[in-house]
Design an enzyme around this catalytic site. Structure first.
Site, short mmCIF file in Angstrom:
data_model
loop_
_atom_site.label_atom_id
_atom_site.label_comp_id
_atom_site.label_asym_id
_atom_site.label_seq_id
_atom_site.Cartn_x
_atom_site.Cartn_y
_atom_site.Cartn_z
CE1 TYR A 121 -3.31 2.92 0.86
CE2 TYR A 121 -1.98 3.26 2.83
CZ TYR A 121 -2.97 3.68 1.97
OH TYR A 121 -3.62 4.86 2.21
CG LEU A 122 2.80 2.54 3.56
CD1 LEU A 122 3.73 2.32 4.75
CD2 LEU A 122 2.13 3.90 3.66
#
Length: 209
Positions: A121-122
């Protein structure tokens, strides 16, 4: 300004829509499903259906600014959080949008040193943020900590880097909307958490070391 809210039906997005509906700006809520239109129209704003994994030019056209609060919820981080965001940035440039306020995430600048569950996600958020920073748009990137559903406090703390912590979705929304009109946030990327400083004051110098 005519402001498009990408991800208007989401947790932060609905707060953004509410705040903008009470402001001097003209807001358009962008949702991905026809079934979400009636709910968003209850805020008294225009609503447009567009899918971030497809062409969004019809939604972007005619707007002065975009507040990007869309997310996949972990279901398609590459398609939505990365490629969808990048596609909207490029469409905004093509359509003559001037202002772009991005909801990112704390540690999007350092996914390698984040929990494994957040890595993909990051990494997607990092790619989107990097693309926005390299664009011709007047941008602001806001990276909040863990989001809560507590009531808004109207006070936050910001800096280029902060320790881990929490912040309410309602205060994140107010921060994104407040940033729209503040030149002090132009070209700035910063993290935010719950704090003691009124939002507008915190945004006067948001990316302190």
């Amino acid at each position: 300004m005519n402001v498009l809210i990408a991800g208007a039906h989401g947790g932060v997005g609905q707060h953004i829509t509410e705040v903008l509906s009470e402001s001097d700006h003209e807001a358009t809520a962008m949702v991905r499903a026809e079934s979400q239109v009636a709910e968003m129209e209850e805020f008294g704003v225009e609503t447009v259906v567009a899918d971030l994994t497809e062409d969004v030019a019809h939604a972007v056209a005619g707007h002065d600014a975009i507040v990007f609060a869309a997310g996949s919820g972990g279901e398609d981080v590459e398609g939505v959080d990365r490629d969808g965001a990048i596609g909207m940035i490029e469409t905004a440039e093509a359509e003559g949008v001037e202002r772009f306020v991005m909801l990112s995430a704390m540690n999007a600048d350092d996914p390698e040193n984040s929990p494994d569950a957040l890595y993909d996600y990051l990494l997607a958020k990092q790619a989107a943020d990097d693309h926005l920073q390299a664009s011709d748009l007047t941008y602001t990137i806001v990276r909040p900590g863990a989001l809560t559903d507590d009531p808004a406090t109207g006070t936050i703390r910001t800096a280029k880097k902060l320790d881990r912590g929490e912040v309410t979705r309602a205060d994140v929304a107010r921060t994104l909307v407040t940033a729209l009109d503040m030149e002090s946030t132009h070209g700035e990327t910063f993290e935010m958490l719950d704090g003691d400083e009124p939002i507008e004051e915190a945004l006067e110098n948001p990316a302190t070391e």
